[in-house]
Design a protein around this motif. Structure first.
Motif, PDB file in Angstrom:
ATOM      1  N   PHE A 305       6.713  13.186 -18.164  1.00 46.61           N
ATOM      2  CA  PHE A 305       7.997  12.752 -17.629  1.00 46.61           C
ATOM      3  C   PHE A 305       8.174  13.359 -16.246  1.00 46.61           C
ATOM      4  CE2 PHE A 305       9.031  12.156 -22.187  1.00 46.61           C
ATOM      5  CZ  PHE A 305       9.471  10.846 -22.122  1.00 46.61           C
ATOM      6  N   GLY A 306       8.734  12.569 -15.328  1.00 45.17           N
ATOM      7  CA  GLY A 306       8.933  13.100 -13.989  1.00 45.17           C
ATOM      8  C   GLY A 306       9.367  12.039 -13.002  1.00 45.17           C
ATOM      9  N   ASP A 307       9.094  12.312 -11.747  1.00 45.00           N
ATOM     10  CA  ASP A 307       9.498  11.476 -10.622  1.00 45.00           C
ATOM     11  C   ASP A 307       8.759  10.143 -10.654  1.00 45.00           C
ATOM     12  OD1 ASP A 307      10.147  10.373  -8.172  1.00 45.00           O
ATOM     13  OD2 ASP A 307       9.366  12.047  -6.982  1.00 45.00           O
ATOM     14  N   PRO A 308       9.463   9.028 -10.779  1.00 48.82           N
ATOM     15  CA  PRO A 308       8.768   7.728 -10.823  1.00 48.82           C
ATOM     16  C   PRO A 308       7.957   7.436  -9.572  1.00 48.82           C
ATOM     17  CG  PRO A 308      11.142   7.433 -10.530  1.00 48.82           C
ATOM     18  CD  PRO A 308      10.927   8.875 -10.864  1.00 48.82           C
ATOM     19  N   LEU A 309       8.391   7.965  -8.425  1.00 48.63           N
ATOM     20  CA  LEU A 309       7.659   7.722  -7.185  1.00 48.63           C
ATOM     21  C   LEU A 309       6.289   8.402  -7.207  1.00 48.63           C
ATOM     22  CD1 LEU A 309       7.909   6.304  -4.421  1.00 48.63           C
ATOM     23  CD2 LEU A 309       8.804   8.459  -3.496  1.00 48.63           C
ATOM     24  N   TYR A 310       6.151   9.473  -7.972  1.00 48.46           N
ATOM     25  CA  TYR A 310       4.855  10.139  -8.093  1.00 48.46           C
ATOM     26  C   TYR A 310       3.845   9.219  -8.785  1.00 48.46           C
ATOM     27  CZ  TYR A 310       1.202  13.389  -9.501  1.00 48.46           C
ATOM     28  OH  TYR A 310      -0.016  14.002  -9.698  1.00 48.46           O
ATOM     29  N   ASP A 311       4.296   8.459  -9.777  1.00 42.60           N
ATOM     30  CA  ASP A 311       3.397   7.525 -10.448  1.00 42.60           C
ATOM     31  C   ASP A 311       2.910   6.453  -9.480  1.00 42.60           C
ATOM     32  OD1 ASP A 311       2.084   7.304 -12.860  1.00 42.60           O
ATOM     33  OD2 ASP A 311       3.612   6.084 -13.838  1.00 42.60           O
ATOM     34  N   LEU A 312       3.810   5.970  -8.637  1.00 36.50           N
ATOM     35  CA  LEU A 312       3.400   4.989  -7.630  1.00 36.50           C
ATOM     36  C   LEU A 312       2.419   5.605  -6.647  1.00 36.50           C
ATOM     37  CD1 LEU A 312       3.640   2.218  -6.208  1.00 36.50           C
ATOM     38  CD2 LEU A 312       5.517   3.206  -4.869  1.00 36.50           C
ATOM     39  N   ALA A 313       2.705   6.821  -6.177  1.00 39.96           N
ATOM     40  CA  ALA A 313       1.827   7.478  -5.207  1.00 39.96           C
ATOM     41  C   ALA A 313       0.426   7.672  -5.779  1.00 39.96           C
ATOM     42  CB  ALA A 313       2.427   8.818  -4.786  1.00 39.96           C
ATOM     43  N   THR A 314       0.359   8.150  -7.020  1.00 39.50           N
ATOM     44  CA  THR A 314      -0.940   8.347  -7.658  1.00 39.50           C
ATOM     45  C   THR A 314      -1.676   7.025  -7.790  1.00 39.50           C
ATOM     46  OG1 THR A 314      -0.094  10.245  -8.900  1.00 39.50           O
ATOM     47  CG2 THR A 314      -2.088   9.200  -9.729  1.00 39.50           C
ATOM     48  N   HIS A 315      -0.963   5.984  -8.184  1.00 41.44           N
ATOM     49  CA  HIS A 315      -1.549   4.653  -8.337  1.00 41.44           C
ATOM     50  C   HIS A 315      -2.107   4.150  -7.009  1.00 41.44           C
ATOM     51  CE1 HIS A 315      -2.071   0.545  -9.721  1.00 41.44           C
ATOM     52  NE2 HIS A 315      -1.249   0.108  -8.781  1.00 41.44           N
ATOM     53  N   LEU A 316      -1.339   4.237  -5.944  1.00 38.71           N
ATOM     54  CA  LEU A 316      -1.799   3.764  -4.646  1.00 38.71           C
ATOM     55  C   LEU A 316      -2.999   4.568  -4.161  1.00 38.71           C
ATOM     56  CD1 LEU A 316       1.606   3.198  -2.783  1.00 38.71           C
ATOM     57  CD2 LEU A 316       0.196   1.499  -3.974  1.00 38.71           C
ATOM     58  N   TYR A 317      -2.953   5.871  -4.373  1.00 38.81           N
ATOM     59  CA  TYR A 317      -4.043   6.733  -3.936  1.00 38.81           C
ATOM     60  C   TYR A 317      -5.352   6.390  -4.653  1.00 38.81           C
ATOM     61  CZ  TYR A 317      -6.794  10.949  -3.082  1.00 38.81           C
ATOM     62  OH  TYR A 317      -7.791  11.819  -2.741  1.00 38.81           O
ATOM     63  N   LEU A 318      -5.265   6.132  -5.947  1.00 40.21           N
ATOM     64  CA  LEU A 318      -6.465   5.871  -6.731  1.00 40.21           C
ATOM     65  C   LEU A 318      -6.953   4.432  -6.614  1.00 40.21           C
ATOM     66  CD1 LEU A 318      -5.568   7.806 -10.023  1.00 40.21           C
ATOM     67  CD2 LEU A 318      -6.943   8.597  -8.093  1.00 40.21           C
ATOM     68  N   MET A 319      -6.050   3.491  -6.411  1.00 41.75           N
ATOM     69  CA  MET A 319      -6.435   2.082  -6.378  1.00 41.75           C
ATOM     70  C   MET A 319      -7.106   1.669  -5.073  1.00 41.75           C
ATOM     71  SD  MET A 319      -5.751   0.324  -9.200  1.00 41.75           S
ATOM     72  CE  MET A 319      -5.448  -1.383  -8.735  1.00 41.75           C
ATOM     73  N   ARG A 320      -6.716   2.285  -3.972  1.00 41.81           N
ATOM     74  CA  ARG A 320      -7.258   1.926  -2.662  1.00 41.81           C
ATOM     75  C   ARG A 320      -7.078   0.439  -2.364  1.00 41.81           C
ATOM     76  NH1 ARG A 320      -7.342   6.940  -2.368  1.00 41.81           N
ATOM     77  NH2 ARG A 320      -9.109   8.161  -1.615  1.00 41.81           N
ATOM     78  N   TYR A 321      -5.838  -0.016  -2.498  1.00 39.44           N
ATOM     79  CA  TYR A 321      -5.547  -1.408  -2.156  1.00 39.44           C
ATOM     80  C   TYR A 321      -5.797  -1.653  -0.666  1.00 39.44           C
ATOM     81  CZ  TYR A 321      -2.749  -2.070  -6.488  1.00 39.44           C
ATOM     82  OH  TYR A 321      -2.319  -2.188  -7.787  1.00 39.44           O
ATOM     83  N   PRO A 322      -6.104  -2.885  -0.279  1.00 42.05           N
ATOM     84  CA  PRO A 322      -6.015  -3.249   1.135  1.00 42.05           C
ATOM     85  C   PRO A 322      -4.584  -2.992   1.613  1.00 42.05           C
ATOM     86  CG  PRO A 322      -7.124  -4.971  -0.111  1.00 42.05           C
ATOM     87  CD  PRO A 322      -6.559  -4.018  -1.123  1.00 42.05           C
ATOM     88  N   LYS A 323      -4.409  -2.671   2.856  1.00 41.04           N
ATOM     89  CA  LYS A 323      -3.110  -2.241   3.371  1.00 41.04           C
ATOM     90  C   LYS A 323      -2.002  -3.252   3.093  1.00 41.04           C
ATOM     91  CE  LYS A 323      -3.995   1.820   4.936  1.00 41.04           C
ATOM     92  NZ  LYS A 323      -3.355   2.993   4.279  1.00 41.04           N
ATOM     93  N   ASP A 324      -2.300  -4.530   3.253  1.00 47.32           N
ATOM     94  CA  ASP A 324      -1.263  -5.530   3.047  1.00 47.32           C
ATOM     95  C   ASP A 324      -0.835  -5.586   1.588  1.00 47.32           C
ATOM     96  OD1 ASP A 324       0.389  -7.757   4.082  1.00 47.32           O
ATOM     97  OD2 ASP A 324      -0.840  -8.971   2.728  1.00 47.32           O
ATOM     98  N   GLN A 325      -1.792  -5.512   0.664  1.00 49.10           N
ATOM     99  CA  GLN A 325      -1.416  -5.527  -0.751  1.00 49.10           C
ATOM    100  C   GLN A 325      -0.723  -4.224  -1.144  1.00 49.10           C
ATOM    101  OE1 GLN A 325      -4.481  -6.114  -3.869  1.00 49.10           O
ATOM    102  NE2 GLN A 325      -2.978  -7.488  -4.820  1.00 49.10           N
ATOM    103  N   GLU A 326      -1.114  -3.119  -0.558  1.00 47.79           N
ATOM    104  CA  GLU A 326      -0.417  -1.859  -0.826  1.00 47.79           C
ATOM    105  C   GLU A 326       1.056  -1.969  -0.435  1.00 47.79           C
ATOM    106  OE1 GLU A 326      -0.504   2.298   1.429  1.00 47.79           O
ATOM    107  OE2 GLU A 326      -2.281   2.026   0.162  1.00 47.79           O
ATOM    108  N   ARG A 327       1.315  -2.587   0.712  1.00 49.77           N
ATOM    109  CA  ARG A 327       2.701  -2.760   1.154  1.00 49.77           C
ATOM    110  C   ARG A 327       3.464  -3.646   0.183  1.00 49.77           C
ATOM    111  NH1 ARG A 327       5.020  -6.827   3.239  1.00 49.77           N
ATOM    112  NH2 ARG A 327       3.027  -7.887   3.682  1.00 49.77           N
ATOM    113  N   ARG A 328       2.854  -4.764  -0.241  1.00 46.54           N
ATOM    114  CA  ARG A 328       3.527  -5.667  -1.164  1.00 46.54           C
ATOM    115  C   ARG A 328       3.775  -5.000  -2.522  1.00 46.54           C
ATOM    116  NH1 ARG A 328      -0.570  -9.190   0.530  1.00 46.54           N
ATOM    117  NH2 ARG A 328      -1.399  -9.314  -1.596  1.00 46.54           N
ATOM    118  N   MET A 329       2.802  -4.237  -3.012  1.00 39.40           N
ATOM    119  CA  MET A 329       2.980  -3.550  -4.293  1.00 39.40           C
ATOM    120  C   MET A 329       4.105  -2.531  -4.210  1.00 39.40           C
ATOM    121  SD  MET A 329       0.972  -4.703  -6.681  1.00 39.40           S
ATOM    122  CE  MET A 329       0.888  -3.372  -7.886  1.00 39.40           C
TER     123      MET A 329
END
Length: 435
Positions: A305-329
Motif C-alpha cells: 500500500f502506498g503512493d499511487p504515483l509510485y506504481d506509475l513511476a515504476t511501471h514507466l521505468y520498467l516498461m520503457r515505452y516510446p516517449k509518445d506512448q509514455e505521455r499518453r499512458m
C-alpha cells in the motif's frame, strides 16, 4: 518471482530443439539497451527473467540460458520438496514441467489428474538476496483477497496442504512487444484499467496479513514518508547489508553514505495523495496475454500500500515505452485514478520526475551487486567480459548522477573497478572472500 514464459516456451518444438540435452548453460554479457534482444537472459542475483526478444532495464549483465525448462536427473535423495509435491499432486511425474527459472522460488507446472488446466507449485529457495521491499506475508493470500476486485489475476485452489496458482497459458507482453516498442491500444487500455482497479483498493478495505511493522508504514496520504521508507530500505538492506562484500567496489564507483543524503534532498517535497494498493513491479514480463487477447497480471510478491504515483513511476521505468506512448499512458492514468479516487494524481507533474529519479538511483545499488555477482558465475573472466560489464554498469551510473550527486564515470573507470573487486574479493575456487 518465477517466469512463466520459461515453461511456456518449452511447448514450442523450436525452443526445445535449442536446449542442450545435458542442461549445459551458455553465458554472455550485454549492456542495457532500448532495442529488443534475441536471447533469453537470466540474472544470477535477480528474481526476474527476460525472455526471448525482450530487454529488461534493471541489470546490465546477465548469464544467458536456454529458453526452456531444463529437466535435471536427480537421485531420490536430492529431489526437492517442491518437485516431490508436484509429482504427487499431478499423479504422473511425466507431465510435470520444471523447475522454471527463478531466483527466489523453485516452481513446477502441471495439470491435476483429469484436468487440462495447469497449476504452479513452488517452494522458496534458501538464502536469496532481496533487493525490494515486501509487505504481504503471502502472495496467495493477497490474490485470494483480490478475487472479484481486480481482473486478470491467477485463480487459486487448495490441493491438500498445498496452495496452487493457475498457470496462465499465453505469451508475456515482453515476448510479443520488446522493451522500447509500443504496445497495442487494446492492451494499454487493460493496463490503465488495472491501475483504476488498484486505486479502489484502500488499506482499510483489504484483509490480508502484512509483514511490515506499523513503524514501517507511512500514515495515509504521507507520500514523503512512504518514499523515505523505500530510500531507507535501499540504504540499509541493499547498500549497508552488502557492504562487507562490496565496500571497495562501492567506494571506487563514488558511492557512499553521502549518496543517500543527496538522494533524499533530490526527491523531497512530494504532494500528499490518497494511498491504494500497488503492484510495484508492472513490467512486460509480469503481463501475460492469452489467446483471446486478455491481459493477465502475475507476480504480486512486491505488492504494497502506498503512493499511487509510485506504481506509475515504476511501471514507466520498467516498461520503457516510446516517449509518445509514455505521455499518453500518463495522461490516461491521471484521468482513470482521479475518477476512482480524487486526488490520486495531485502534483504529478512535479513528483513523477522525482519518483523516476529514485528508481534510477535504486538501480545503481542493485545493479552494482548484480553485475559483480554475475562475474562470479563465469568460469573465466577476461578483458572482453569486463569491458562489456563495465559498459553496461556505466550507463546505469550515468543515469543516476543527478539524484545521487556523483560524477559520471568512464567505461574504463567502471571496468577497472570491477576488475579490482573481482580479483581482490573473489576466487573461482573458494568463492567470496571479505576484503
Amino acid at each position: 518471482m518465477n517466469r512463466e514464459t520459461t515453461a511456456r516456451r518449452t511447448a514450442r518444438p523450436e525452443a526445445a530443439a535449442q536446449c542442450p540435452r545435458d542442461g549445459s548453460v551458455k553465458t554472455g554479457f550485454r549492456a542495457p539497451a532500448r532495442s529488443a534482444e534475441e536471447l533469453v537472459f537470466w540474472n544470477y542475483a535477480d528474481s526476474r527473467v527476460a525472455t526471448e526478444r525482450t530487454e529488461l532495464p534493471f541489470s546490465p549483465l546477465f548469464s544467458v540460458v536456454c529458453g526452456c525448462v531444463r529437466e535435471r536427473s536427480m537421485s531420490p535423495e536430492s529431489i526437492s520438496l517442491a518437485r516431490r509435491r508436484a509429482d504427487e499432486l499431478s499423479g504422473d511425474a511425466g507431465v510435470v514441467e520444471g523447475p522454471l527459472q527463478g531466483y527466489h522460488h523453485e516452481t513446477y507446472v502441471f495439470p491435476l489428474p483429469g484436468e487440462q488446466v495447469r497449476w504452479k507449485c513452488r517452494e522458496p529457495r534458501p538464502g536469496p538476496l532481496w533487493f525490494d521491499r515486501r509487505c504481504f506475508a503471502s502472495e496467495e493470500e493477497l490474490l485470494r483477497a483480490l478475487q472479484g476486485r481486480v481482473d486478470g489475476i491467477p485463480d487459486l485452489i487448495q490441493a491438500g496442504s498445498a496452495g496452487l496458482q493457475r498457470f496462465i497459458e499465453g505469451e508475456t507482453l515482453g515476448a510479443l512487444y520488446g522493451s522500447g516498442s509500443e504496445i497495442p491500444s487494446s492492451l494499454a487500455g487493460q493496463i490503465v484499467s488495472l491501475f483504476g482497479q488498484l486505486a479502489r483498493v484502500r488499506p482499510d478495505s483489504l484483509i490480508a496479513k502484512r509483514t511490515c511493522t506499523s513503524d514501517d508504514r507511512a500514515a495515509e496520504g504521507d507520500t514523503a514518508r512512504f518514499l523515505e521508507r523505500l530510500v531507507l530500505f535501499t540504504e540499509e538492506r541493499v547498500y549497508l547489508r552488502n557492504m562487507p562484500d562490496f565496500k571497495g567496489l562501492f567506494y571506487d564507483l563514488g558511492l557512499d553514505g553521502a549518496s543517500f543524503g543527496k538522494l533524499r534532498e533530490h526527491v523531497s517535497g512530494l504532494t500528499r495523495r490518497p494511498f491504494c494498493l500497488l503492484h510495484a513491479d508492472l513490467h512486460r514480463e509480469n503481463f501475460v496475454v492469452d489467446g483471446a487477447g486478455r491481459l493477465w497480471t502475475i507476480d504480486w510478491e512486491l505488492a504494497m500500500f502506498g503512493d499511487p504515483l509510485y506504481d506509475l513511476a515504476t511501471h514507466l521505468y520498467l516498461m520503457r515505452y516510446p516517449k509518445d506512448q509514455e505521455r499518453r499512458m500518463t495522461e490516461r492514468w491521471c484521468e482513470t485514478v482521479e475518477d476512482v479516487a480524487p486526488g490520486s494524481s495531485a502534483g504529478w507533474e512535479a513528483d513523477l520526475p522525482k519518483l523516476l529519479a529514485y528508481k534510477r538511483a535504486q538501480s545503481v545499488f542493485t545493479d552494482v551487486i548484480r553485475t559483480a555477482l554475475s562475474l562470479t558465475e563465469e568460469p573465466e573472466v577476461d578483458e572482453h567480459l569486463l569491458v562489456r560489464a563495465g559498459g553496461g554498469l556505466q550507463q546505469v551510473l550515468h543515469a543516476a548522477t543527478e539524484p545521487l550527486g556523483i560524477e559520471s564515470p568512464t567505461v574504463e573507470d567502471v571496468t577497472t573497478s570491477l576488475e579490482k573487486w573481482y580479483f581482490k574479493s573473489y576466487t573461482p575456487v573458494g568463492g567470496m572472500r571479505r576484503p
